[in-house]
Structure formats: structure tokens, C-alpha cells
Design a protein around this motif. Structure first.
Motif, PDB file in Angstrom:
ATOM      1  N   GLY A 158       0.955  -1.176  -0.555  1.00 38.63           N
ATOM      2  CA  GLY A 158      -0.434  -0.017  -0.106  1.00 38.63           C
ATOM      3  C   GLY A 158       0.786   1.192  -0.084  1.00 38.63           C
ATOM      4  O   GLY A 158       0.210   2.546  -0.088  1.00 38.63           O
ATOM      5  N   HIS A 159       2.168   1.378  -0.734  1.00 37.52           N
ATOM      6  CA  HIS A 159       2.821   2.091  -0.226  1.00 37.52           C
ATOM      7  C   HIS A 159       3.587   2.712  -1.549  1.00 37.52           C
ATOM      8  O   HIS A 159       4.100   1.447  -2.087  1.00 37.52           O
ATOM      9  N   HIS A 160       4.266   3.787  -1.968  1.00 36.82           N
ATOM     10  CA  HIS A 160       5.172   4.034  -3.021  1.00 36.82           C
ATOM     11  C   HIS A 160       5.403   5.202  -2.970  1.00 36.82           C
ATOM     12  O   HIS A 160       5.101   6.463  -3.417  1.00 36.82           O
ATOM     13  N   LEU A 161       6.525   5.937  -2.654  1.00 34.84           N
ATOM     14  CA  LEU A 161       6.710   6.616  -2.335  1.00 34.84           C
ATOM     15  C   LEU A 161       8.209   6.821  -2.092  1.00 34.84           C
ATOM     16  O   LEU A 161       9.385   5.556  -2.466  1.00 34.84           O
ATOM     17  N   GLY A 162       9.021   8.215  -2.268  1.00 31.70           N
ATOM     18  CA  GLY A 162      10.331   8.300  -1.793  1.00 31.70           C
ATOM     19  C   GLY A 162      10.952   8.873  -1.255  1.00 31.70           C
ATOM     20  O   GLY A 162      10.036  10.020  -0.608  1.00 31.70           O
ATOM     21  N   TYR A 163      12.597   8.447  -0.692  1.00 28.89           N
ATOM     22  CA  TYR A 163      13.032   9.138   0.120  1.00 28.89           C
ATOM     23  C   TYR A 163      14.346  10.170   0.065  1.00 28.89           C
ATOM     24  O   TYR A 163      15.299   9.007  -0.828  1.00 28.89           O
ATOM     25  N   ASP A 164      14.369  11.346  -0.303  1.00 32.18           N
ATOM     26  CA  ASP A 164      15.309  11.982  -1.337  1.00 32.18           C
ATOM     27  C   ASP A 164      16.351  12.486  -0.070  1.00 32.18           C
ATOM     28  O   ASP A 164      16.338  12.622   0.677  1.00 32.18           O
ATOM     29  N   LYS A 165      17.255  12.187  -0.292  1.00 36.78           N
ATOM     30  CA  LYS A 165      18.959  12.033   0.140  1.00 36.78           C
ATOM     31  C   LYS A 165      19.650  12.925   0.774  1.00 36.78           C
ATOM     32  O   LYS A 165      19.424  14.467   0.262  1.00 36.78           O
ATOM     33  N   ILE A 166      19.679  12.656   2.014  1.00 35.67           N
ATOM     34  CA  ILE A 166      19.593  14.629   2.204  1.00 35.67           C
ATOM     35  C   ILE A 166      21.023  14.850   2.981  1.00 35.67           C
ATOM     36  O   ILE A 166      21.168  15.917   2.687  1.00 35.67           O
TER      37      ILE A 166
END
Length: 267
Positions: free
Chosen positions: A98-106
Motif C-alpha cells: 500500500g506504499h509508493h513513495l520516495g526518500y530523497d537523500k539529505i
């Protein structure tokens, strides 16, 4: 909850790397993993123009990873590159259940003679996802040198942080990797699961000299900073069973969250 770390050696070809994701997700799921983690730059290894392979998280590559995750009933975490004007973002795709997202490297890897910021734009948002009432935090590679991010993730409810990585080789770097993984576990009272690229030499993959293409040594540290599992340099699957109770015990024992104070300005 069981988490599988898939230590692969990415190639320059996103299509070929997608097949690695398909194969290794199947292996991990068959071993009982509910979450399957791949390294940073799974889409294509460092040393190739990332702007040429970058796609949005609703593009074909990420959509294919989502289909793999759904086929096996797992959450897949994998490093990719997404567009950001003339540069890209170093994104961790989180998809499935149920998830579909991204984390952008900080924190960008402008260190040890490498300048990631020349081609990559930084992110600025903390990301967590919940799987079966277990909150996971997301970080990437060089982020592991910055304790505040891991404390922020803990304060956001995460008892486990997965860290897709493509660790640069060099003198003392393997030792630094272990120290940092264990320290972040103690800083935050969290399980830390670092999934590195396999050493390309051990995997028989050609790479560009100087690019941070991984050394292997994927590692799991429990919330007391003890290493409970690790791999060598070659490709492999590392399974870890994580729980929130150990995290709760660590935080109660050390007081790292309860006793934390924000320092004021210098006078």
C-alpha cells in the motif's frame, strides 16, 4: 518482523538491475522477509551519468519494482535516481503493501575527494513508513554520519532504520562503516540495517575508478549497538528479525531520547 538485505552489485543498466530486484526479492520473500532492502543506486551504479537514467517514482522502473513487491506481498526499498532540473535526486524508492513513495537523500557525499552535489540535489524531508504496526525510518549511505537524522526518525516513531548504501572504498572505510552503524543504533535506540552494494570486484562488475560503488559488509546492529549479522564483500542475502521491544528496552536503559536536550546559542 523479518527484513531481508539484498547485497547486490548494480550494473550501469537499469533493466538488468531490475531483474536483480526481481530475483533477490523472490529469494528474500521465500525466506520469510516482509521488507526487502536493496542498496543505494540499485537502479544504476555510480560512475555513469545519473541524469541519463533518472525517472520519476511513477515512471516505468519504479512501477516495475512496485509490481515485484506486490507479487510477493512485501515492501521493497531500493535506491534510484529521480529528475531534479539539471541534476537528479538520490532517491530511495519505498513501495509495496500500500506504499509508493520516495526518500530523497539529505546529506550529499562531498567527501573523500568525491562531489555528489555536483550532480545531485539534496532532499530535506524525514520519511517513515508503517508495516504491520512497525515504523521504519529511511536513510541513505552518507546520512549515517549525521546522528540528528536518526534521532529525528526515532522521535517520529521509528524503531528500525534501513540504510541503503553504496559505500566508497578506501583505507579504514570498512571500519568506519561498522562504527557508524553501531553508533547510530545507540544514538537513537533503533535497529540499524545497512544494506551496501557488494564489492564490484568480488561480483565481477566493471566500474569507473573513484566512484563510490560499494565494499559489501552489509550489517545489522540492534538498538544496544551489537552487530547481530553481517555479510562479506560478495553478493548475498542477510536476514534479520527486528522487534520494537528491544528498541524500547534500549531507550529506557540509555535515556538517549528522554534525556536529550537542545543546546542554545553560544554566548
Amino acid at each position: 518482523m523479518r527484513i531481508g538485505l539484498c547485497q547486490i552489485a548494480s550494473t550501469p543498466d537499469p533493466v538488468r538491475n531490475l531483474e536483480y530486484v526481481r530475483d533477490w526479492t523472490s529469494r528474500a520473500a521465500d525466506s520469510g522477509a516482509r521488507v526487502v532492502v536493496f542498496p543505494e543506486a540499485t537502479m544504476a551504479h555510480f560512475g555513469v551519468p545519473s541524469v541519463d537514467v533518472a525517472e520519476p517514482i511513477d515512471g516505468s522502473w519504479a512501477t516495475s519494482v512496485a509490481e515485484i513487491a506486490d507479487a510477493h506481498g512485501v515492501l521493497v526499498v531500493a535506491g534510484m535516481f529521480t529528475p531534479a532540473a539539471a541534476r537528479v535526486r538520490n532517491t530511495v524508492l519505498v513501495t509495496g503493501l500500500g506504499h509508493h513513495l520516495g526518500y530523497d537523500k539529505i546529506h550529499l557525499y562531498d567527501a573523500f575527494g568525491y562531489r555528489e552535489s555536483e550532480t545531485v540535489a539534496p532532499g530535506d524531508g524525514v520519511v517513515t513508513v508503517t508495516v504491520d504496526d512497525h515504523v521504519l525510518g529511511i536513510a541513505t549511505c552518507y546520512d549515517v554520519r549525521f546522528p540528528d537524522l536518526f534521532v529525528r526518525l526515532a522521535e517520529a516513531g521509528a524503531s528500525t532504520v534501513v540504510v541503503p548504501t553504496s559505500w566508497g572504498a578506501g583505507e579504514g572505510k570498512a571500519q568506519q562503516w561498522e562504527v557508524l552503524v553501531r553508533a547510530r543504533a545507540l544514538d537513537s535506540g533503533s535497529w540499524i540495517l545497512g544494506c551496501d552494494q557488494a564489492d564490484p570486484t568480488a561480483a565481477g562488475v566493471a566500474v569507473s575508478p573513484g566512484a563510490p560503488t560499494g565494499i559489501g559488509h552489509s550489517m545489522v546492529a540492534d538498538p544496544f549497538g551489537q552487530v547481530i549479522g553481517r555479510l562479506g564483500e560478495e553478493p548475498g542475502l542477510l536476514l534479520a528479525d527486528v522487534d520494537t521491544a528491544t528498541s524500547d528496552r534500549s531507550r529506557a536503559a540509555t535515556g538517549v531520547l528522554a534525556n536529550r536536550r537542545t543546546l542554545g546559542d553560544e554566548h
